[in-house]
Write a protein that holds these residues in place. Structure first.
Motif: not given
Lengths: 244, 244
Positions: B196-210, B181-193
């Motif tokens: 997709a941009k925020v997901l790029y902070e994850s390693d696996h997202t960047r791998y899939l994009a690559s 919950l804390l991680t979600y609130r820090q990174l995403l709460a109120g910015r769910s639009s």
């Protein structure tokens, strides 16, 4: 610098820690107790997994040796000391060796034994430890947690270390390390004076308070009260007087 | 209501999920792909751990059956479909059974097989799933992660579910759930639009994009695009048309 984070013991194998600088974090209370014992003049500590092993080693060492540790937060029967840092006063521990046996901290130290360097951190020495880590290439912050479950108090301490590390420069964080940093920032950044209060959001904190150790929590929440680097070297847990 | 969270497979045993309502979350991409297939008219999916097993089952079922899945993000040789949700169009999957074999999602489903109820969630059906969970007493959000490591994208989705659950009322969170919950609130709460941009902070997202799957990431970041409850029932993964 690459920074990884482990949420609790059992998530990686002994081999995963090879060639890494590993920092074991068990804020409540093994790390805090070890740092306190060394600050108060204890010669060194030996970590063992089983209470029975501690008794065997004590008999071999003989005089000048104490046993310390807990099960379910309470002193192990027959041991000299429990796992409250407040028991580890200079009067009790100066000049002594201590065999220590705790539920989670000791387990994490055992899993990480193959590390290139193995350090022990808590809030008590957080800034000093992160200062030392700035020179390192491959750091793993190993949160001990409780019985295989993550502990919020350990993650907050790891997050504080990461905050100090990443403000310094680049730092490549794994997702796990990023989760630690985000949790820290959400809950604690800029409010470290409220740390003791914030710690009560963790299950283990509330458990310890419920069995009479509320004072320990206030004590363990003092950031850099004991600015020592603590490491495991040749099986001995020691405090380094000086380092680069 | 009690809410627990698991960061990745291998952290608990099969027994730990007994009597729980378990939600397996593998945002990129197994959960999203399964939800999409069912939304597009796929009859049901069967999850298997090994690619060889998928081939055996396909031969038994015969006509009207497809195989889908990945290793290292890429389609398994000889399979009909990979693990991109965009491949699972109505033209390909309507009226078909799909044997699916993915690296992490399938593993998590296997570990959680003893659950009282076993659901599958992603951002695509996040709000619908949390709506259903409000009635439950003992919920475990099981983030699949990647190869035993936590994945930020799964934790964010779990955090979103928890946010919806706790705003509803009490809810007793374990430390692990609180971290989500804390991680979600820090990174995403109120910015769910900006998800997709925020997901790029994850390693696996960047791998899939690559490896060429950036479109999948934009697709999987659409909250409640497919508001279906997806569950495993008698070994079959199905979409529920209606529920209380």
């Amino acid at each position: 610098m690459r920074v990884d984070l482990v949420f609790t013991s059992g998530m990686k194998t002994v081999r995963d820690y090879h060639r890494k600088t590993v920092v074991v974090i068990d804020v409540l209370r093994a790390s805090s107790t070890i740092i306190t014992a060394l600050a108060n003049g204890c010669l060194d500590l030996l970590a063992v997994a089983e209470p029975g092993d501690a008794a065997v080693i004590r008999r071999q060492i003989g005089e000048g040796c104490l046993t310390g540790g807990e099960r379910n937060g309470l002193k192990i029967p027959g041991f000299d000391l429990g796992n409250s840092p407040l028991e580890y006063t200079a009067e009790r521990v100066a000049g002594k060796r201590i065999i220590i046996c705790t539920s989670n901290g000791t387990k994490a130290l055992g899993e990480a034994r193959n590390a290139d360097e193995l350090l022990i951190a808590a809030f008590l020495n957080a800034e000093k430890t992160s200062q030392y880590l700035r020179e390192k290439e491959d750091v793993v912050l190993f949160c001990a947690g409780s019985d295989g479950e993550p502990g919020l108090e350990d993650l907050l301490c790891a997050g504080m270390l990461i905050e100090h590390l990443v403000t310094e420069g680049e730092g490549q964080l794994t997702d796990a390390a990023r989760i630690g940093l985000l949790t820290y920032r959400q809950l604690l950044a800029g409010r470290s004076s409220e740390l003791a209060k914030v710690l009560y959001e963790s299950d283990h904190t509330r458990y310890l308070a419920s069995i009479g150790f509320a004072e320990d929590i206030d004590y363990c929440a003092q950031v850099d009260l004991l600015p020592y680097l603590v490491r495991v070297k040749d099986g001995r847990i020691i405090k380094e007087q000086e380092w680069a």
